[in-house]
Design an enzyme around this catalytic site. Structure first.
Site, mmCIF file in Angstrom:
data_model
loop_
_atom_site.group_PDB
_atom_site.id
_atom_site.type_symbol
_atom_site.label_atom_id
_atom_site.label_comp_id
_atom_site.label_asym_id
_atom_site.label_seq_id
_atom_site.Cartn_x
_atom_site.Cartn_y
_atom_site.Cartn_z
ATOM 1 N N ARG A 121 0.817 -1.241 0.000
ATOM 2 C CA ARG A 121 0.000 0.000 0.000
ATOM 3 C C ARG A 121 0.840 1.275 0.000
ATOM 4 O O ARG A 121 0.361 2.351 0.349
ATOM 5 C CB ARG A 121 -1.004 0.019 1.150
ATOM 6 C CG ARG A 121 -1.985 -1.116 1.075
ATOM 7 C CD ARG A 121 -3.311 -0.776 1.697
ATOM 8 N NE ARG A 121 -4.247 -1.834 1.434
ATOM 9 C CZ ARG A 121 -4.356 -2.942 2.167
ATOM 10 N NH1 ARG A 121 -3.605 -3.102 3.237
ATOM 11 N NH2 ARG A 121 -5.218 -3.869 1.847
ATOM 12 N N LYS A 143 4.951 11.292 -11.448
ATOM 13 C CA LYS A 143 4.187 10.451 -12.382
ATOM 14 C C LYS A 143 4.890 9.108 -12.452
ATOM 15 O O LYS A 143 6.080 9.043 -12.769
ATOM 16 C CB LYS A 143 4.157 11.085 -13.765
ATOM 17 C CG LYS A 143 2.985 11.986 -13.986
ATOM 18 C CD LYS A 143 2.846 12.323 -15.459
ATOM 19 C CE LYS A 143 1.762 13.340 -15.656
ATOM 20 N NZ LYS A 143 1.726 13.823 -17.055
ATOM 21 N N GLU A 185 13.105 17.187 -24.393
ATOM 22 C CA GLU A 185 12.280 17.673 -23.265
ATOM 23 C C GLU A 185 12.717 19.084 -22.855
ATOM 24 O O GLU A 185 11.906 19.893 -22.421
ATOM 25 C CB GLU A 185 12.374 16.719 -22.061
ATOM 26 C CG GLU A 185 11.825 15.314 -22.288
ATOM 27 C CD GLU A 185 10.285 15.218 -22.243
ATOM 28 O OE1 GLU A 185 9.599 16.259 -22.230
ATOM 29 O OE2 GLU A 185 9.779 14.077 -22.245
ATOM 30 N N LYS A 227 9.688 22.785 -13.964
ATOM 31 C CA LYS A 227 8.904 21.584 -13.629
ATOM 32 C C LYS A 227 8.388 21.657 -12.196
ATOM 33 O O LYS A 227 7.227 21.341 -11.917
ATOM 34 C CB LYS A 227 9.770 20.334 -13.846
ATOM 35 C CG LYS A 227 9.076 19.023 -13.509
ATOM 36 C CD LYS A 227 8.365 18.417 -14.690
ATOM 37 C CE LYS A 227 7.464 17.263 -14.336
ATOM 38 N NZ LYS A 227 7.782 16.023 -14.979
ATOM 39 N N GLU A 237 -2.446 17.083 -12.661
ATOM 40 C CA GLU A 237 -2.690 17.388 -14.071
ATOM 41 C C GLU A 237 -4.157 17.688 -14.391
ATOM 42 O O GLU A 237 -4.769 17.048 -15.244
ATOM 43 C CB GLU A 237 -2.170 16.246 -14.951
ATOM 44 C CG GLU A 237 -1.957 16.688 -16.387
ATOM 45 C CD GLU A 237 -1.313 15.632 -17.253
ATOM 46 O OE1 GLU A 237 -0.226 15.154 -16.902
ATOM 47 O OE2 GLU A 237 -1.912 15.289 -18.272
ATOM 48 N N ARG A 241 -0.414 21.377 -15.751
ATOM 49 C CA ARG A 241 0.576 20.313 -15.948
ATOM 50 C C ARG A 241 0.448 19.659 -17.308
ATOM 51 O O ARG A 241 1.424 19.136 -17.846
ATOM 52 C CB ARG A 241 0.466 19.269 -14.824
ATOM 53 C CG ARG A 241 1.588 18.261 -14.900
ATOM 54 C CD ARG A 241 1.745 17.444 -13.655
ATOM 55 N NE ARG A 241 2.835 16.504 -13.811
ATOM 56 C CZ ARG A 241 3.304 15.731 -12.866
ATOM 57 N NH1 ARG A 241 2.788 15.791 -11.662
ATOM 58 N NH2 ARG A 241 4.296 14.897 -13.097
ATOM 59 N N ASN A 245 2.733 18.111 -21.700
ATOM 60 C CA ASN A 245 2.479 17.049 -22.678
ATOM 61 C C ASN A 245 2.494 17.551 -24.104
ATOM 62 O O ASN A 245 2.074 16.845 -25.030
ATOM 63 C CB ASN A 245 1.115 16.412 -22.416
ATOM 64 C CG ASN A 245 1.186 15.449 -21.277
ATOM 65 O OD1 ASN A 245 2.136 14.693 -21.173
ATOM 66 N ND2 ASN A 245 0.208 15.499 -20.405
ATOM 67 N N HIS A 248 3.314 15.252 -26.953
ATOM 68 C CA HIS A 248 3.280 13.869 -26.474
ATOM 69 C C HIS A 248 2.123 13.058 -27.064
ATOM 70 O O HIS A 248 2.192 11.836 -27.107
ATOM 71 C CB HIS A 248 3.223 13.835 -24.943
ATOM 72 C CG HIS A 248 4.549 14.139 -24.300
ATOM 73 N ND1 HIS A 248 5.267 15.283 -24.578
ATOM 74 C CD2 HIS A 248 5.312 13.439 -23.413
ATOM 75 C CE1 HIS A 248 6.387 15.275 -23.879
ATOM 76 N NE2 HIS A 248 6.449 14.174 -23.168
ATOM 77 N N HIS A 252 3.467 9.858 -28.387
ATOM 78 C CA HIS A 252 3.104 8.555 -27.799
ATOM 79 C C HIS A 252 2.516 7.621 -28.866
ATOM 80 O O HIS A 252 2.739 6.410 -28.835
ATOM 81 C CB HIS A 252 2.095 8.737 -26.670
ATOM 82 C CG HIS A 252 2.720 9.238 -25.390
ATOM 83 N ND1 HIS A 252 1.981 9.632 -24.313
ATOM 84 C CD2 HIS A 252 4.009 9.393 -25.026
ATOM 85 C CE1 HIS A 252 2.793 10.028 -23.337
ATOM 86 N NE2 HIS A 252 4.023 9.892 -23.751
ATOM 87 N N HIS A 265 12.212 7.930 -26.409
ATOM 88 C CA HIS A 265 11.062 8.793 -26.082
ATOM 89 C C HIS A 265 11.272 10.225 -26.597
ATOM 90 O O HIS A 265 10.399 10.810 -27.241
ATOM 91 C CB HIS A 265 10.843 8.788 -24.567
ATOM 92 C CG HIS A 265 9.762 9.725 -24.117
ATOM 93 N ND1 HIS A 265 8.446 9.562 -24.481
ATOM 94 C CD2 HIS A 265 9.803 10.850 -23.354
ATOM 95 C CE1 HIS A 265 7.723 10.540 -23.955
ATOM 96 N NE2 HIS A 265 8.520 11.344 -23.267
HETATM 97 N N1 GLY Z 1 6.408 14.412 -18.052
HETATM 98 C C1 GLY Z 1 5.235 15.175 -17.920
HETATM 99 C C2 GLY Z 1 4.783 15.348 -16.521
HETATM 100 O O1 GLY Z 1 5.498 15.000 -15.602
HETATM 101 O O2 GLY Z 1 3.711 15.837 -16.304
#
Ligand code: GLY
Length: 364
Positions: A121, A143, A185, A227, A237, A241, A245, A248, A252, A265
């Site tokens: 947990r 994340k 990035e 960040k 998010e 946030r 993306n 992305h 993705h 990536h």
């Molecule tokens: N890599 C995108 C984020 O951490 O929101």
């Protein structure tokens, strides 16, 4: 010199420590608690190169530490690997007071964080990112997750680390391809949030790709500060946030379609950011000169700018429709409306996306 940046998240706040050869310095040990048990999660490539060295340094200081090593590569960011790590933790009798250390790139960080969030947990974990991409982005913000074969990062949690220790020394050990992938990035932050930083990258790109220490430190620090601020304002998010993306959704789709084998990536999202910028241009949000300037910066960092030839426009849509940002089944994209600012755009017409992809084969 060691720099410290705070990620302010009330009772989940933590520090990002940035420096050079931190793990050889005395205060490296101050980040660890002699009373806890640690498990270094790493990959087989790093195990031979650095993990054993770090384990020896920590053991000498009386810190109890085990190691679990997994295969190297995005295709191992899977539920199967999570199961393997959990089995190893149980075999070694690790309990709730044990602490995981993610030592590696984004794959190791995401999977370690995910295991930490679900093991008994939830247990603590520390990030020691070794790639540029994970130092400036993936290791910060909590994340965590793994891929599903139907989509990237489709299984995961938000689970914040206790500390992020960034040693710039590791950047000198990366292949050029891995390094360039990380700059993708970096460029993302500049287009999304900071025009001055974009101009700085245009000027300093040679110093950065040649790993000039002062520029590198400034660059990593700048990204971590952006960040940290974004995460502290919107941890889960809900809005801001999602600006991280940018590129992305297309990226993705490329990674999933190519089964995480063809592109790193950062390479996939480099193409993704260019497709998103072209979408902006088609929608009349971004002028052609700025689009050209964006493409040129990606080229300076030796990043790919053309979509994979075997991927048809419809292939993109299949994956883009599964994107986590979509609301009520409508496509949502993060698009730049100038250099230094992106916004969320809802209800993007599929025909626009199809035409952007078709024209990209002809024009880029
Ligand atoms: N890599 C995108 C984020 O951490 O929101």
């Amino acid at each position: 010199m060691i720099k410290k940046i705070l990620v302010p998240l009330k009772d989940k706040s933590y520090s990002i420590i940035i420096g050079f050869k931190i793990f050889n310095k005395k205060n490296f040990f101050s980040f660890f608690n002699i009373k806890k048990k640690y498990i270094l999660i790493t990959n087989n490539t790093l195990l031979k190169l650095w993990s054993n060295k770090i384990i020896q340094i920590l053991k000498k200081e009386g810190i109890k530490i085990d190691v679990i090593s997994i295969s190297d590569g995005e295709i191992y960011k899977s539920i199967k690997t999570v199961d393997y790590i959990i089995k190893e933790l149980l075999k070694k009798n690790h309990g709730r007071d044990s602490v995981l250390i993610a030592f590696g790139g984004g794959v190791i960080g995401d999977i370690t964080g995910f295991v930490a969030s679900i093991y008994q947990r939830g247990i603590d974990f520390i990030q020691i990112p070794t790639t540029l991409l994970s130092q400036v982005d993936a290791s910060i913000g909590g994340k965590t997750g793994v891929n599903h074969f139907l989509g990237k990062n489709m299984i995961g949690t938000f689970w914040q680390p206790k500390i992020v220790i960034i040693d710039l020394f590791f950047l000198f050990t990366l292949s050029k391809r891995e390094l360039f992938s990380g700059f993708s990035e970096v460029i993302k932050y500049s287009i999304s949030f900071d025009k001055k930083f974009f101009i700085w990258l245009e000027k300093k790109f040679l110093k950065l790709i040649n790993l000039e220490k002062k520029s590198l430190l400034y660059c990593v620090q700048k990204c971590c500060k952006i960040k940290a601020k974004v995460v502290s304002l919107d941890e889960k998010e809900k809005n801001l946030r999602s600006f991280l993306n940018f590129g992305h959704t297309y990226g993705h789709a490329i990674e999933s379609y190519t089964n995480y084998k063809k592109f790193l990536h950062g390479e996939a999202i480099s193409i993704g950011m260019i497709l998103a910028s072209k979408t902006s241009e088609v929608l009349g949000l971004l002028d052609t000169q700025k689009l050209k300037r964006i493409i040129s910066l990606f080229k300076k960092f030796h990043l790919p700018i053309s979509p994979p030839e075997n991927m048809s426009p419809n292939d993109y849509l299949i994956y883009m429709k599964r994107d986590k940002k979509n609301l009520l089944g409508q496509l949502r994209l993060i698009l730049p409306n100038r250099i230094g600012e992106v916004k969320i755009y809802d209800n993007i017409n599929e025909k626009i996306i199809l035409s952007v992809i078709k024209s990209s084969f002809l024009q880029i």
